[in-house]
Design an enzyme around this catalytic site. Structure first.
Site, short mmCIF file in Angstrom:
data_model
loop_
_atom_site.label_atom_id
_atom_site.label_comp_id
_atom_site.label_asym_id
_atom_site.label_seq_id
_atom_site.Cartn_x
_atom_site.Cartn_y
_atom_site.Cartn_z
N HIS A 39 0.98 -0.98 -0.11
CA HIS A 39 -0.05 -0.03 -0.08
C HIS A 39 0.92 1.37 0.00
O HIS A 39 0.60 2.09 -0.85
CB HIS A 39 -0.89 0.19 1.21
CG HIS A 39 -1.69 -1.06 1.37
ND1 HIS A 39 -1.65 -2.16 2.48
CD2 HIS A 39 -2.90 -1.54 0.64
CE1 HIS A 39 -2.72 -2.93 2.26
NE2 HIS A 39 -3.45 -2.74 1.27
N GLN A 155 -8.38 -7.53 -10.48
CA GLN A 155 -9.18 -6.66 -9.97
C GLN A 155 -8.79 -5.06 -10.78
O GLN A 155 -9.69 -4.41 -11.09
CB GLN A 155 -8.66 -6.33 -8.38
CG GLN A 155 -9.17 -4.91 -7.94
CD GLN A 155 -8.70 -4.91 -6.51
OE1 GLN A 155 -9.47 -5.54 -5.87
NE2 GLN A 155 -7.88 -4.30 -5.86
#
Ligand code: AMP
Length: 283
Positions: A39, A155
């Protein structure tokens, strides 16, 4: 400027409206929290390109097809906020479930074909949940750019296709996978692994690398490549292979003979923890 932690949609709209008026571009990093260096890399990219960086932290119930997986998904807003503060994030948007989904739902976003194979085959409804929440978040945040990890390649393909088909005015930016020194892709789920499972999990990336190397040697028959990868994985019997596929990078459909770029993608289970990973290969 210090980090702003916002939980309500209207407060977020007010804050971002103000920043837009000041001429700041909005870079958006959607996450489910339990933040790690993967992240961090997305945030870093956003920080480079945009005036205002927004990280959302929302464990989205409608993308989990197993209630137990949703329940045990790691959560820790305080730690995540500190992680964001240390990386000069401007806004953390951490809505509760009632804020995102008040009352019953009638509208969902379904991205056909791209959602069909790989994880879509084994997690029914997962990508419908992902596409729906990302569409909602895009409408709320109205980012100029949104950053997604290559780690979740399907995704990423689903979101790209949704943005294109539904004319979201957002640039979808792909960020390379961040790995542990031994190759395991970083994931919030890795913390569920026992030390033994953690060691064995490295076979997943090794199987992808094997195929990458074989493609570089001009082995282009995907049946042969899958066979070799599955043989390697079978040497780690504690990993149960869910799928190992070689697909085209846009529609994520399996290919027989490799003639252009492909994604090699796999999902394995280590005990009750599901791990996914993928690499891109160009011939
Ligand atoms: P998650 O919180 O797992 O839903 O992931 C949020 C975003 O971080 C998604 O775009 C992921 O693809 C991305 N991401 C997760 N793990 C990694 C990683 N190891 N490297 C790069 N990006 C990642």
């Amino acid at each position: 400027m210090s980090l702003r932690l916002i939980t309500g949609i209207s407060a977020l709209r007010a804050e971002l409206g103000e920043r837009r008026r000041r001429g700041e571009s909005i870079g958006f990093v959607p996450t489910m929290g339990a933040l790690h260096a993967g992240h961090g890399r997305l945030i870093e990219e956003a920080r480079k390109q945009d005036g205002c960086v927004v990280v959302s932290i929302f464990v989205n119930p409608i993308q989990f097809n197993q209630a137990a997986d949703y329940e045990r998904y790691p959560r820790g807003l305080e730690e995540d906020a500190a992680f964001c503060r240390a990386r000069a994030v401007d806004v953390v948007f951490a809505p509760g479930v009632a804020e995102m989904y008040p009352g019953s739902r009638c509208t969902f976003v379904e991205v056909e074909r791209v959602s069909e194979e790989l994880c879509g085959r084994f997690r029914p409804g997962h990508f419908r949940g992902v596409a729906t929440v990302v569409a909602k978040l895009f409408n709320v945040v109205q980012p100029d750019r949104a950053y997604f990890g290559e780690k979740d390649a399907q995704q990423l393909a689903v979101i790209r296709r949704m943005a294109r088909d539904l004319d979201f005015p957002v640039e979808v930016v792909e960020v390379p996978t961040v790995r542990e020194p031994d190759g395991l892709a970083m994931s919030s789920r890795n913390r569920h692994l026992t030390p033994e499972q953690r060691r064995e999990a490295t076979a997943l990336y090794r199987s992808l690398q094997l195929v990458q190397n074989r493609i570089a040697e001009s082995v282009l028959d995907t049946r042969q490549l899958r066979h070799e990868a599955l043989e390697l994985l079978s040497k780690t019997p504690a990993l149960r292979v869910e799928y190992f596929e070689i697909v085209d990078p846009e529609l994520m459909q399996p290919v027989d003979t490799i003639t252009g770029p492909v994604r090699v993608a796999a999902a394995v289970w280590a005990g009750s923890t599901r791990l996914i990973d993928n690499v891109v290969c160009r011939v």
